[in-house]
Design a protein around this motif. Structure first.
Motif, PDB file in Angstrom:
ATOM      1  N   VAL A 298       0.851  -1.180   0.000  1.00 21.66           N
ATOM      2  CA  VAL A 298       0.000   0.000   0.000  1.00 21.66           C
ATOM      3  C   VAL A 298       0.889   1.233   0.000  1.00 21.66           C
ATOM      4  O   VAL A 298       1.923   1.278   0.668  1.00 21.66           O
ATOM      5  CB  VAL A 298      -0.972  -0.003   1.209  1.00 21.66           C
ATOM      6  N   ILE A 299       0.487   2.227  -0.784  1.00 26.08           N
ATOM      7  CA  ILE A 299       1.155   3.532  -0.812  1.00 26.08           C
ATOM      8  C   ILE A 299       0.200   4.520  -0.169  1.00 26.08           C
ATOM      9  O   ILE A 299      -0.968   4.623  -0.582  1.00 26.08           O
ATOM     10  CB  ILE A 299       1.455   3.969  -2.261  1.00 26.08           C
ATOM     11  N   HIS A 300       0.664   5.264   0.820  1.00 25.66           N
ATOM     12  CA  HIS A 300      -0.256   6.112   1.584  1.00 25.66           C
ATOM     13  C   HIS A 300       0.436   7.359   2.096  1.00 25.66           C
ATOM     14  O   HIS A 300       1.660   7.513   1.965  1.00 25.66           O
ATOM     15  CB  HIS A 300      -0.855   5.316   2.749  1.00 25.66           C
ATOM     16  N   HIS A 301      -0.365   8.245   2.698  1.00 26.49           N
ATOM     17  CA  HIS A 301       0.108   9.558   3.143  1.00 26.49           C
ATOM     18  C   HIS A 301       0.565   9.570   4.597  1.00 26.49           C
ATOM     19  O   HIS A 301       0.983  10.607   5.103  1.00 26.49           O
ATOM     20  CB  HIS A 301      -1.007  10.579   2.965  1.00 26.49           C
ATOM     21  N   GLY A 302       0.470   8.452   5.296  1.00 29.12           N
ATOM     22  CA  GLY A 302       0.955   8.367   6.660  1.00 29.12           C
ATOM     23  C   GLY A 302      -0.019   8.832   7.718  1.00 29.12           C
ATOM     24  O   GLY A 302       0.352   8.960   8.886  1.00 29.12           O
ATOM     25  N   GLY A 303      -1.273   9.105   7.363  1.00 27.02           N
ATOM     26  CA  GLY A 303      -2.262   9.507   8.363  1.00 27.02           C
ATOM     27  C   GLY A 303      -2.485   8.410   9.392  1.00 27.02           C
ATOM     28  O   GLY A 303      -2.366   7.215   9.093  1.00 27.02           O
ATOM     29  N   PHE A 304      -2.840   8.815  10.615  1.00 30.74           N
ATOM     30  CA  PHE A 304      -2.923   7.850  11.701  1.00 30.74           C
ATOM     31  C   PHE A 304      -3.955   6.763  11.423  1.00 30.74           C
ATOM     32  O   PHE A 304      -3.721   5.584  11.703  1.00 30.74           O
ATOM     33  CB  PHE A 304      -3.258   8.562  13.012  1.00 30.74           C
ATOM     34  N   GLY A 305      -5.107   7.138  10.858  1.00 31.16           N
ATOM     35  CA  GLY A 305      -6.123   6.134  10.556  1.00 31.16           C
ATOM     36  C   GLY A 305      -5.646   5.142   9.512  1.00 31.16           C
ATOM     37  O   GLY A 305      -5.854   3.931   9.642  1.00 31.16           O
ATOM     38  N   THR A 306      -4.994   5.645   8.477  1.00 34.79           N
ATOM     39  CA  THR A 306      -4.473   4.752   7.439  1.00 34.79           C
ATOM     40  C   THR A 306      -3.389   3.841   7.999  1.00 34.79           C
ATOM     41  O   THR A 306      -3.376   2.629   7.741  1.00 34.79           O
ATOM     42  CB  THR A 306      -3.918   5.570   6.266  1.00 34.79           C
ATOM     43  N   VAL A 307      -2.466   4.410   8.773  1.00 36.61           N
ATOM     44  CA  VAL A 307      -1.412   3.594   9.372  1.00 36.61           C
ATOM     45  C   VAL A 307      -2.013   2.550  10.308  1.00 36.61           C
ATOM     46  O   VAL A 307      -1.545   1.401  10.366  1.00 36.61           O
ATOM     47  CB  VAL A 307      -0.388   4.480  10.110  1.00 36.61           C
ATOM     48  N   GLY A 308      -3.072   2.907  11.032  1.00 35.83           N
ATOM     49  CA  GLY A 308      -3.748   1.925  11.884  1.00 35.83           C
ATOM     50  C   GLY A 308      -4.270   0.748  11.096  1.00 35.83           C
ATOM     51  O   GLY A 308      -4.154  -0.413  11.518  1.00 35.83           O
ATOM     52  N   ASN A 309      -4.840   1.016   9.923  1.00 35.13           N
ATOM     53  CA  ASN A 309      -5.282  -0.071   9.045  1.00 35.13           C
ATOM     54  C   ASN A 309      -4.100  -0.897   8.553  1.00 35.13           C
ATOM     55  O   ASN A 309      -4.170  -2.127   8.480  1.00 35.13           O
ATOM     56  CB  ASN A 309      -6.050   0.507   7.853  1.00 35.13           C
ATOM     57  N   VAL A 310      -3.013  -0.226   8.186  1.00 34.21           N
ATOM     58  CA  VAL A 310      -1.824  -0.921   7.707  1.00 34.21           C
ATOM     59  C   VAL A 310      -1.261  -1.847   8.778  1.00 34.21           C
ATOM     60  O   VAL A 310      -0.920  -3.020   8.523  1.00 34.21           O
ATOM     61  CB  VAL A 310      -0.758   0.104   7.256  1.00 34.21           C
ATOM     62  N   LEU A 311      -1.167  -1.344  10.012  1.00 33.06           N
ATOM     63  CA  LEU A 311      -0.662  -2.162  11.116  1.00 33.06           C
ATOM     64  C   LEU A 311      -1.590  -3.339  11.396  1.00 33.06           C
ATOM     65  O   LEU A 311      -1.137  -4.460  11.639  1.00 33.06           O
ATOM     66  CB  LEU A 311      -0.524  -1.307  12.373  1.00 33.06           C
ATOM     67  N   THR A 312      -2.883  -3.076  11.386  1.00 35.52           N
ATOM     68  CA  THR A 312      -3.867  -4.113  11.710  1.00 35.52           C
ATOM     69  C   THR A 312      -3.782  -5.292  10.757  1.00 35.52           C
ATOM     70  O   THR A 312      -3.942  -6.452  11.162  1.00 35.52           O
ATOM     71  CB  THR A 312      -5.287  -3.516  11.692  1.00 35.52           C
ATOM     72  N   HIS A 313      -3.501  -5.017   9.501  1.00 34.69           N
ATOM     73  CA  HIS A 313      -3.514  -6.081   8.501  1.00 34.69           C
ATOM     74  C   HIS A 313      -2.120  -6.522   8.062  1.00 34.69           C
ATOM     75  O   HIS A 313      -2.005  -7.417   7.220  1.00 34.69           O
ATOM     76  CB  HIS A 313      -4.348  -5.645   7.299  1.00 34.69           C
ATOM     77  N   GLY A 314      -1.072  -5.920   8.627  1.00 32.39           N
ATOM     78  CA  GLY A 314       0.283  -6.385   8.349  1.00 32.39           C
ATOM     79  C   GLY A 314       0.678  -6.310   6.899  1.00 32.39           C
ATOM     80  O   GLY A 314       1.197  -7.281   6.336  1.00 32.39           O
ATOM     81  N   VAL A 315       0.454  -5.139   6.277  1.00 33.39           N
ATOM     82  CA  VAL A 315       0.754  -4.972   4.853  1.00 33.39           C
ATOM     83  C   VAL A 315       1.992  -4.096   4.694  1.00 33.39           C
ATOM     84  O   VAL A 315       2.066  -3.012   5.282  1.00 33.39           O
ATOM     85  CB  VAL A 315      -0.437  -4.309   4.117  1.00 33.39           C
ATOM     86  N   PRO A 316       2.989  -4.506   3.913  1.00 29.86           N
ATOM     87  CA  PRO A 316       4.138  -3.635   3.635  1.00 29.86           C
ATOM     88  C   PRO A 316       3.676  -2.342   2.970  1.00 29.86           C
ATOM     89  O   PRO A 316       2.756  -2.356   2.142  1.00 29.86           O
ATOM     90  CB  PRO A 316       4.994  -4.463   2.680  1.00 29.86           C
ATOM     91  N   SER A 317       4.310  -1.219   3.330  1.00 31.08           N
ATOM     92  CA  SER A 317       3.800   0.050   2.833  1.00 31.08           C
ATOM     93  C   SER A 317       4.906   1.029   2.480  1.00 31.08           C
ATOM     94  O   SER A 317       6.016   0.977   3.019  1.00 31.08           O
ATOM     95  CB  SER A 317       2.871   0.685   3.873  1.00 31.08           C
ATOM     96  N   LEU A 318       4.565   1.938   1.571  1.00 31.48           N
ATOM     97  CA  LEU A 318       5.394   3.080   1.235  1.00 31.48           C
ATOM     98  C   LEU A 318       4.677   4.321   1.735  1.00 31.48           C
ATOM     99  O   LEU A 318       3.548   4.609   1.319  1.00 31.48           O
ATOM    100  CB  LEU A 318       5.611   3.171  -0.276  1.00 31.48           C
ATOM    101  N   THR A 319       5.305   5.070   2.637  1.00 37.21           N
ATOM    102  CA  THR A 319       4.733   6.300   3.162  1.00 37.21           C
ATOM    103  C   THR A 319       5.308   7.488   2.413  1.00 37.21           C
ATOM    104  O   THR A 319       6.524   7.658   2.338  1.00 37.21           O
ATOM    105  CB  THR A 319       5.042   6.462   4.666  1.00 37.21           C
ATOM    106  N   ILE A 320       4.424   8.307   1.843  1.00 36.22           N
ATOM    107  CA  ILE A 320       4.793   9.603   1.273  1.00 36.22           C
ATOM    108  C   ILE A 320       4.032  10.621   2.108  1.00 36.22           C
ATOM    109  O   ILE A 320       2.870  10.917   1.842  1.00 36.22           O
ATOM    110  CB  ILE A 320       4.432   9.694  -0.221  1.00 36.22           C
ATOM    111  N   PRO A 321       4.649  11.149   3.166  1.00 33.06           N
ATOM    112  CA  PRO A 321       3.890  11.805   4.233  1.00 33.06           C
ATOM    113  C   PRO A 321       3.225  13.120   3.838  1.00 33.06           C
ATOM    114  O   PRO A 321       3.806  13.964   3.151  1.00 33.06           O
ATOM    115  CB  PRO A 321       4.936  12.029   5.328  1.00 33.06           C
ATOM    116  N   ALA A 322       1.997  13.278   4.295  1.00 34.24           N
ATOM    117  CA  ALA A 322       1.271  14.544   4.220  1.00 34.24           C
ATOM    118  C   ALA A 322       1.756  15.459   5.348  1.00 34.24           C
ATOM    119  O   ALA A 322       2.501  15.030   6.228  1.00 34.24           O
ATOM    120  CB  ALA A 322      -0.230  14.266   4.331  1.00 34.24           C
TER     121      ALA A 322
END
Length: 461
Positions: free
Chosen positions: A341-365
């Motif tokens: 998943v590629i995402h902006h690093g928002g806390f809600g999105t990161v919470g979903n990423v952590l919950t499901h254990g998906v490797p991610s690329l953060t391009i921070p807002a």
């Protein structure tokens, strides 16, 4: 027990509270959620009971995005809330007395008053006095909550929406304030809090300042390994995803025959910034748009699912066959089907990423802790971090290819998921909240000022 939640009118902040509110209702407690009228529909769509207070906030209309310029703090992400108050600054060499004093002065006079101003506080104090909650749980930027709790004698707890920069800044503020000579000991925080309490007939003691700013205790959904080293009483609670009311598209559980990659800006970027660029505020016109990124990623042997707001895809524009554009899909349902998943690093999105254990690329807002959360994920080996000003389409594709090909990212992502599951769930945290609420209730201290008492009550009809 009666529990009053309060949050300013921003959906991501509301959604952060919803699982805990549901857990309290499921345990038999009465729950109300108070916010400005423009959040009422969103509250009721969660199944919770809304209490409209104050005037409409219209946060999207009032947000002013700063232009890109040489002063942008590239190390910290810059822009938006960070540019306004500087509360997210943690570098010791930057935290001089003048810097911290300016941060609290602007925060008290502008930021806090903007998101939870006088009309909201008036109505919240009035409602709390009539309904008499046992516990007030307030979003960490919604400082009307502790005032209403003090006025009605309720216990109160602050609910974090990410890293606790407020507590860290207060630690520095109080330390530096004590070091100042008398002639330089300006205290905008006490001035602000004193003025707020006096409106409701309450006296202010400087010893109350920290509790009014950080709660009698703090409910923290941030994983322990990400937390800042601040000293506040904590009730840990696991982040449980709530992405809003939704239905699942039929394709979501189809086997795509290749890895699936999600590209999403998150709700704040879509609703407040228009969702055109991951870098959000301060982006130059030449920076890649989300659509540019999706089309570049189409060169990978992967299915790309990109969230685009209406209008971002012009009529007649044809996307590559392996790019699927959607207006909204709940991440809680989509991410378990994704390889990255590629995402902006928002806390809600990161919470979903952590919950499901998906490797991610953060391009921070630029909102709050997006850069820091991305750094934490990268340090744990569960993802990669690219700052917006460093983003190139070739680099983006290379990073995503690494996430899909190198097994170490998935292994680390699964480790952080196990860490996440070790934290008490919202339902498991309820008994501790009950115990603390019973020990912190007090005699009501508030009395409506003449100006507030003269206002027609909507809560006592």
């Amino acid at each position: 027990m009666r529990v009053l939640f309060t949050v300013f009118a921003a959906k991501p902040h509301l959604y952060n509270l919803v699982p805990l509110a549901w857990a309290l209702e499921a345990a038999g407690h009465e729950v109300r959620v108070a916010s400005q009228p423009d959040l009422t529909e969103a509250i009721t769509r969660t199944g919770l009971t809304a209490v409209p207070v104050g005037e409409a906030l219209q946060l999207a209309d009032s947000f002013q995005a700063p232009a890109a310029d040489a002063e942008r703090d590239t190390a910290g992400g810059g822009g938006g809330w960070r540019r306004l108050s500087g509360v997210t600054e943690t570098r010791p060499e930057k935290l001089t007395w003048n810097y911290v004093l300016g941060t609290l002065t602007i925060g008290c006079s502008m930021e806090y008053e903007h998101v939870a101003g006088q009309s909201m506080t008036d109505d919240l104090v009035e409602f709390a006095g009539a309904w008499r909650p046992d516990l007030v749980i307030w979003d960490a930027l919604t400082l009307a909550g502790p005032v209403a709790a003090l006025a009605c004698g309720a216990a109160h707890a602050r609910m974090l929406f990410g890293l606790d920069y407020n507590s860290a800044m207060l630690d520095t503020y109080f330390r530096l304030l004590g070091e100042q000579p008398a002639e330089r000991r300006d205290d905008p925080l006490s001035d602000y809090l004193s003025g707020r309490l006096s409106r409701y007939g309450m006296d202010f003691d400087p010893a109350m300042a920290r509790e009014l700013m950080t709660g009698q205790w703090t409910i923290d959904p941030t994983p322990p390994w990400m937390q800042l080293p601040v000293k506040v009483p904590l009730v840990p609670v696991r982040y449980v995803p709530y992405n809003g009311p939704s239905s699942l598209p039929g394709w979501i559980h189809d086997e795509p025959g290749r890895p699936r990659v999600c590209l999403s800006l998150g709700m704040s970027g879509r609703e407040l910034l228009g969702g055109d660029r991951v870098s959000g505020t301060g982006a130059a016109a030449s920076d890649p748009t989300v659509l540019d990124m999706a089309e570049a990623l189409a060169g990978l042997d992967a299915e790309i699912v990109v969230t685009l707001k209406s209008g971002q895809l012009s009529e007649g524009h044809r996307l590559p066959d392996n790019v699927r554009a959607v207006d909204f899909v709940p991440l809680d349902a989509l991410l378990p089907t994704c390889g990255a998943v590629i995402h902006h690093g928002g806390f809600g999105t990161v919470g979903n990423v952590l919950t499901h254990g998906v490797p991610s690329l953060t391009i921070p807002a630029p909102w709050w802790d997006e850069t820091a959360l991305g750094e934490h994920l990268a340090t744990r080996g569960a993802g990669l971090l690219t700052l917006p000003q460093e983003l190139t389409l070739d680099g983006l594709c290379a990073d995503v290819a690494r996430l899909l090909a190198e097994p170490s990212f998935l292994a680390a992502a699964r480790e952080v998921r196990e860490d996440q599951l070790a934290v008490p769930s919202p339902s498991q945290a309820v008994p501790e909240l009950e115990r603390r609420a019973a020990g912190h209730r007090s005699v009501p201290r508030g009395a409506h000022s003449s100006s507030a008492a003269s206002r027609r009550s909507a809560f006592r009809r």
